[in-house]
Design an enzyme around this catalytic site. Structure first.
Site, PDB file in Angstrom:
ATOM      1  N   LYS A   1     -10.720 -66.870 -12.934  1.00  0.00           N
ATOM      2  CA  LYS A   1     -11.802 -66.549 -11.991  1.00  0.00           C
ATOM      3  C   LYS A   1     -11.710 -65.100 -11.502  1.00  0.00           C
ATOM      4  O   LYS A   1     -12.610 -64.574 -10.885  1.00  0.00           O
ATOM      5  CB  LYS A   1     -11.774 -67.521 -10.809  1.00  0.00           C
ATOM      6  CG  LYS A   1     -12.057 -68.966 -11.219  1.00  0.00           C
ATOM      7  CD  LYS A   1     -12.018 -69.910 -10.036  1.00  0.00           C
ATOM      8  CE  LYS A   1     -12.113 -71.370 -10.410  1.00  0.00           C
ATOM      9  NZ  LYS A   1     -13.484 -71.848 -10.678  1.00  0.00           N
TER      10      LYS A   1
ATOM     11  N   LYS B   1     -25.247 -71.940  -4.552  1.00  0.00           N
ATOM     12  CA  LYS B   1     -25.321 -72.050  -3.082  1.00  0.00           C
ATOM     13  C   LYS B   1     -25.612 -70.691  -2.461  1.00  0.00           C
ATOM     14  O   LYS B   1     -26.383 -70.574  -1.502  1.00  0.00           O
ATOM     15  CB  LYS B   1     -23.999 -72.616  -2.530  1.00  0.00           C
ATOM     16  CG  LYS B   1     -23.753 -74.055  -2.968  1.00  0.00           C
ATOM     17  CD  LYS B   1     -22.313 -74.514  -2.742  1.00  0.00           C
ATOM     18  CE  LYS B   1     -22.056 -75.768  -3.561  1.00  0.00           C
ATOM     19  NZ  LYS B   1     -20.626 -76.034  -3.791  1.00  0.00           N
TER      20      LYS B   1
ATOM     21  N   HIS C   1     -16.063 -80.504 -18.197  1.00  0.00           N
ATOM     22  CA  HIS C   1     -16.192 -79.460 -17.165  1.00  0.00           C
ATOM     23  C   HIS C   1     -15.301 -78.252 -17.409  1.00  0.00           C
ATOM     24  O   HIS C   1     -15.207 -77.386 -16.534  1.00  0.00           O
ATOM     25  CB  HIS C   1     -15.841 -80.013 -15.783  1.00  0.00           C
ATOM     26  CG  HIS C   1     -16.778 -81.056 -15.292  1.00  0.00           C
ATOM     27  ND1 HIS C   1     -17.826 -80.785 -14.440  1.00  0.00           N
ATOM     28  CD2 HIS C   1     -16.833 -82.374 -15.536  1.00  0.00           C
ATOM     29  CE1 HIS C   1     -18.475 -81.903 -14.176  1.00  0.00           C
ATOM     30  NE2 HIS C   1     -17.892 -82.892 -14.833  1.00  0.00           N
TER      31      HIS C   1
ATOM     32  N   THR D   1     -20.727 -73.472  -9.173  1.00  0.00           N
ATOM     33  CA  THR D   1     -21.791 -74.042  -8.342  1.00  0.00           C
ATOM     34  C   THR D   1     -21.944 -73.245  -7.050  1.00  0.00           C
ATOM     35  O   THR D   1     -23.005 -73.271  -6.433  1.00  0.00           O
ATOM     36  CB  THR D   1     -21.522 -75.528  -8.015  1.00  0.00           C
ATOM     37  OG1 THR D   1     -20.137 -75.697  -7.724  1.00  0.00           O
ATOM     38  CG2 THR D   1     -21.914 -76.432  -9.164  1.00  0.00           C
TER      39      THR D   1
ATOM     40  N   LYS E   1     -13.598 -69.756  -4.064  1.00  0.00           N
ATOM     41  CA  LYS E   1     -13.387 -70.725  -5.144  1.00  0.00           C
ATOM     42  C   LYS E   1     -11.892 -70.925  -5.273  1.00  0.00           C
ATOM     43  O   LYS E   1     -11.115 -70.175  -4.678  1.00  0.00           O
ATOM     44  CB  LYS E   1     -13.984 -70.215  -6.459  1.00  0.00           C
ATOM     45  CG  LYS E   1     -13.661 -68.750  -6.775  1.00  0.00           C
ATOM     46  CD  LYS E   1     -14.452 -68.232  -7.967  1.00  0.00           C
ATOM     47  CE  LYS E   1     -15.850 -67.772  -7.652  1.00  0.00           C
ATOM     48  NZ  LYS E   1     -16.907 -68.674  -8.098  1.00  0.00           N
ATOM     49  N   ARG E   2     -11.485 -71.931  -6.051  1.00  0.00           N
ATOM     50  CA  ARG E   2     -10.056 -72.105  -6.275  1.00  0.00           C
ATOM     51  C   ARG E   2      -9.447 -70.834  -6.849  1.00  0.00           C
ATOM     52  O   ARG E   2     -10.109 -70.092  -7.572  1.00  0.00           O
ATOM     53  CB  ARG E   2      -9.817 -73.278  -7.231  1.00  0.00           C
ATOM     54  CG  ARG E   2      -9.960 -74.624  -6.571  1.00  0.00           C
ATOM     55  CD  ARG E   2      -8.992 -74.781  -5.415  1.00  0.00           C
ATOM     56  NE  ARG E   2      -7.630 -74.923  -5.903  1.00  0.00           N
ATOM     57  CZ  ARG E   2      -7.014 -76.087  -6.075  1.00  0.00           C
ATOM     58  NH1 ARG E   2      -7.626 -77.211  -5.765  1.00  0.00           N
ATOM     59  NH2 ARG E   2      -5.787 -76.120  -6.533  1.00  0.00           N
TER      60      ARG E   2
HETATM   61  C1  26W Z   1      -6.077 -82.769 -14.958  1.00  0.00           C
HETATM   62  C2  26W Z   1      -6.158 -81.533 -14.144  1.00  0.00           C
HETATM   63  C3  26W Z   1      -7.581 -81.141 -13.928  1.00  0.00           C
HETATM   64  C4  26W Z   1      -8.228 -81.516 -12.769  1.00  0.00           C
HETATM   65  C5  26W Z   1      -9.546 -81.170 -12.553  1.00  0.00           C
HETATM   66  C6  26W Z   1      -8.257 -80.411 -14.883  1.00  0.00           C
HETATM   67  C7  26W Z   1      -9.567 -80.063 -14.684  1.00  0.00           C
HETATM   68  C8  26W Z   1     -10.220 -80.443 -13.525  1.00  0.00           C
HETATM   69  C9  26W Z   1     -11.674 -80.092 -13.277  1.00  0.00           C
HETATM   70  C10 26W Z   1     -12.513 -80.438 -14.479  1.00  0.00           C
HETATM   71  C11 26W Z   1     -11.816 -78.652 -12.903  1.00  0.00           C
HETATM   72  C12 26W Z   1     -13.151 -78.343 -12.312  1.00  0.00           C
HETATM   73  O1  26W Z   1     -13.420 -78.633 -11.163  1.00  0.00           O
HETATM   74  N1  26W Z   1     -14.002 -77.691 -13.104  1.00  0.00           N
HETATM   75  C13 26W Z   1     -15.195 -77.098 -12.564  1.00  0.00           C
HETATM   76  O2  26W Z   1     -16.252 -78.024 -12.614  1.00  0.00           O
HETATM   77  C14 26W Z   1     -17.412 -77.498 -11.975  1.00  0.00           C
HETATM   78  C15 26W Z   1     -18.458 -78.593 -11.951  1.00  0.00           C
HETATM   79  O3  26W Z   1     -18.961 -78.801 -13.224  1.00  0.00           O
HETATM   80  C16 26W Z   1     -17.896 -76.237 -12.678  1.00  0.00           C
HETATM   81  O4  26W Z   1     -18.971 -75.702 -11.956  1.00  0.00           O
HETATM   82  C17 26W Z   1     -16.773 -75.228 -12.761  1.00  0.00           C
HETATM   83  O5  26W Z   1     -17.191 -74.121 -13.545  1.00  0.00           O
HETATM   84  C18 26W Z   1     -15.531 -75.851 -13.352  1.00  0.00           C
HETATM   85  O6  26W Z   1     -14.447 -74.948 -13.286  1.00  0.00           O
END
Ligand code: 26W
Length: 809
Positions: free
Chosen positions: A549, A655, A356, A651, A543-544
């Protein structure tokens, strides 16, 4: 589900009497919420049991979706809707003197996730249930979900999120699903009486994982019920009696507290892996408990684990559950007597992995010593996976530098993405662009040796929550125009295209947006006191908060408009309100400063009513799933402005699209596919493309040259130094042109500024022609079907999991 209003009433009365010993006249909203939820839970349980019997009978293959995050949001409204019981509950509660809408408000969001990854997992559960694929999700029952955000003095303050009191009603404790997890200590090998190598754990900490099941109903005829199993950590059943009876209560309780720590709180970072020991323990805890449970269920049905790959697909959602690979090896070898080769054949045909993110700092790496200390047995298995992989690559004469790059363990680090690629049957990215990027960048060497392993599944959203439930006005119009097939066949939304020149339909679309904006403005007024102008254009970025971003790029544009209006208050402009919602990880100081900047700018505008009429900024405090459900149907512009190549998919873009907002964005993630669907006339694309980003760096990108030569940019950046509402943001100004610790303007805000501003001006023209704008909205809605998570799940089922739907009886 067939239940009359009277039947529903009887069930609720029964719960009120049994759980609270009260009548409806004595009940509070809280008690009504709980009673109604318990009734729904019973209905779900019954439905699940019927469905499970069919799955067991048909011996269907199942998918097990492992994810450290599920951003569920609220459940009562969603379940009533999916079960087709909203009207009955509404009428019944009215009779009792309550409003269903108010009862919904009693439920806290289950915020067991950070952002996109967790919300995606929840949308997938809805589609899996609706399409009736045999599925089970696994995650952690965090006692505290993602922190609650408060804005104090324009700054983010994090408070604990206590979601359990209202969220608990949805969870069925499963005392029969309890597994022991070993952490730390030593793993000793010994020979048993038959001369077989065995492993015993010495001085390890034992923790129990206890299951809580949440049922998620699918929608429509033939839908199933998916189960999301949440694991909670607790000490093993043997209480420390010795310490207790010696009066050392502290020591007696210590073990309990240490165990419970594992599932206390969700790590609030979604862009940075901190390499913390507790996080590694959480990940192992989730994986080990889930695999033990999967294996137990499988053995009950099939008596053998040899056919695991034919009957189970285990999915690692990002690398966080990557330990599933060595843990499955451990269970197969140590507990079920398989040889290495047999176990590897089973494990590597069962597990799949979705990536992701390509952000280097988000890719998980563990310090090798820490990994060995926390997981001694899994470490030795991981070493063996690594050793065999290197041997295989050497046999294939792969270049040494490439092997080093692909190894699981290298330079005293354990690299989880490499482990996932080596041990998975399929690896996918989450948008067409992202799936290409991973093959060209982080996994390029792997793509040479395992070309068939990589594939794409573009993300999706459940249009039942994000359109049908959250935008009832638009949904009714669509039903009137094309019927209700789109509820379960989202691709039929394309039937709306034939109304693209129908003035009455276009007017109604515009009218619905107006009404949604008014309703949102009233909701905001009531809940926060902020006065939104519904006559202005609602332009939203939710978004975060992360540098890539580029919320900052949006702010620069707004400051530019602001300076124009302060110089020339009578300038004729399209009135706009910029709405932001974002949480920043607690330790991410720069992101928190941007939140402060947005809030200071908003405060300053509030002091100048003349400007506020034309240009306004609102920051949504504590942005979460429920806030998104309110805001998205009222938004007209969807800001998707990440630096190209950085946003895996996004995503919220989907929406917004399905709610008729028009995208203003870069060619990044799924924006590319949205653009292909709607055509250039119905989207506003700007900025450098992925390959141009790379080229600009190589050509020595220098933001300070842009600053010196572009008067508008200079004016905006200089104004940051003066600041807003009494707060200077010279740190952000120097981040943009000098670079505070490293390179200046690392996400190229200044490079894209001009094109962004020009494109927003083009958008003004389109917006001021109501027919043109409403047509754009209509085309976006009509073309959004492919971005339903029903399509994503069908793709996964066909190309990755090879699942069949459970047949209707
Ligand atoms: C270990 C720390 C950590 C925690 C969570 C690193 C990375 C993440 C996630 C993978 C971050 C995340 O939510 N990524 C998002 O995933 C969505 C679903 O696929 C995408 O639509 C977003 O573009 C992506 O930033």
């Amino acid at each position: 589900m067939n239940k009359t209003t009277n039947e529903v009433q009887e069930l609720i009365l029964d719960k009120l009497a049994r759980y609270f010993a009260i009548t409806p006249e004595q009940a509070t909203e809280e008690q009504i919420y709980k009673a109604a939820s318990l009734v729904v839970r019973d209905i779900l349980l019954q439905k699940k049991q019927e469905n499970n019997a069919r799955i067991a009978e048909g011996k269907y293959k199942r998918v097990y979706y492992l994810c450290m995050e599920f951003l569920i949001g609220r459940s009562l409204k969603n379940n009533l809707f999916n079960l087709g019981l909203t009207e009955q509950f509404d009428k019944c509660l009215k009779k009792m003197g309550f409003s269903l809408e108010d009862i919904f408000e009693r439920e806290s969001d289950a915020g067991l996730g950070n952002g996109g990854l967790g919300r995606l997992a929840s949308c997938f559960m809805d589609s899996l249930a609706t399409l009736n694929y045999p599925a089970m999700g696994f995650t952690i029952r965090y006692e505290y979900g993602l922190f609650k955000q408060r804005i104090v003095d324009n700054q983010q303050v994090e408070l604990p999120d206590m979601w359990l009191p209202s969220g608990e009603v949805w969870m069925m404790p499963r005392s029969d699903k309890r597994f022991t997890i070993n952490l730390g200590g030593r793993a000793e090998e010994y020979l048993d009486g038959n001369g077989r190598m065995r492993v015993r754990y010495v001085d390890s900490q034992q923790i129990d994982a206890l299951a809580y099941d949440v049922m998620i109903s699918g929608y429509g005829d033939g839908a199933g019920v998916s189960v999301l199993r949440l694991w909670s950590a607790t000490s093993t059943t043997q209480f420390d009696m010795r310490s207790f009876s010696q009066g050392d209560y502290e020591k007696a309780m210590q073990r309990e507290n240490e165990a419970e720590l594992i599932t206390k709180v969700l790590y609030p970072s979604d862009d940075h892996s901190q390499g913390k020991q507790l996080r590694l323990q959480q990940e192992y805890f989730l994986v080990s408990a889930s695999l033990q449970s999967i294996i137990k269920d499988h053995l009950r049905l099939y008596k053998s684990l040899k056919n695991l790959p034919e009957k189970a697909a285990i999915h690692a959602n990002d690398t966080h559950p990557a330990l599933a690979i060595p843990e499955l090896m451990r269970l197969l070898m140590d507990e079920h007597d398989f040889s290495w080769d047999e176990a590897w054949d089973i494990a590597s045909r069962t597990v799949n992995y979705t990536n992701h993110t390509v952000m280097a700092e988000a890719l998980e790496k563990w310090d090798e010593n820490m990994f060995r200390t926390v997981l001694p047995r899994v470490y030795s298995i991981t070493c063996e996976i690594n050793r065999r992989f290197i041997a295989e690559m050497n046999d294939r004469h792969v270049d040494g530098a490439k092997i080093a790059n692909m190894q699981v363990i290298n330079n005293n680090q354990v690299k989880m993405a490499n482990l996932c690629v080596i041990g998975s049957q399929k690896v996918n990215g989450v948008s067409a662009l992202h799936s290409d990027i991973i093959k060209d960048t982080i996994f390029s060497d792997f793509n040479e040796v395992y070309p068939d392993r990589f594939t794409n599944v573009t993300n999706g959203i459940t249009h039942r929550r994000w359109l049908l439930q959250s935008n009832p006005l638009l949904s009714s119009l669509i039903e009137e125009l094309i019927g209700s097939d789109f509820h379960t066949k989202p691709e039929t939304l394309s039937g709306l295209n034939k109304f693209a020149t129908d003035k009455t339909v276009l007017d109604r679309i515009g009218e619905i947006k107006k009404q949604n904006k008014k309703a949102y403005a009233e909701y905001v007024k009531k809940t926060t006191g902020f006065a939104l102008n519904p006559e202005s254009r609602f332009d939203t970025q939710i978004k975060r908060l992360h540098e890539y971003k580029r919320q900052l790029l949006n702010v620069l544009k707004i400051v530019h408009y602001y300076l124009d209006l302060t110089d020339n208050p009578d300038k004729k402009v399209t009135p706009q309100t910029f709405i932001f919602g974002a949480k920043a990880a607690g330790g991410y100081m720069h992101a928190k400063r941007i939140i402060q900047l947005i809030n200071c700018l908003s405060k300053e505008i509030q002091k100048n009513p003349k400007i506020k009429q034309k240009l306004d900024v609102m920051f949504v405090e504590n942005y979460n799933v429920t806030q998104a459900e309110h805001l998205i149907p009222a938004s007209e512009v969807s800001e998707q402005i990440s630096l190209a190549g950085k946003e895996a998919s996004g995503t919220s873009n989907m929406k917004f699209m399905i709610n008729g907002a028009v995208t203003l964005g870069t060619l990044d993630g799924a924006n590319v596919e949205i653009g292909e669907r709607v055509g250039d006339d119905n989207i506003f694309i700007f900025g450098v493309k992925t390959d141009e980003v790379e080229r600009a760096w190589r050509a020595g990108y220098n933001s300070s040259t842009i600053y010196t030569h572009n008067d508008e940019i200079k004016r905006v950046v200089d104004r940051l130094r003066i600041g807003f509402d009494g707060e200077s943001f010279s740190d952000i100004a120097s981040y943009l042109i000098q670079g505070n610790y490293n390179v200046a303007d690392p996400y190229m805000c200044l490079l894209d500024f001009d094109d962004y501003k020009r494109t927003a001006e083009r958008m003004d023209e389109a917006y001021n022609n109501a027919d043109r704008w409403n047509k754009m909205a209509l085309v976006n809605i009509a073309q959004s079907g492919i971005f339903s998570s029903d399509r994503s799940i069908n793709d996964y089922a066909k190309n990755i999991w090879r699942l069949k739907k459970v047949k209707k009886v």
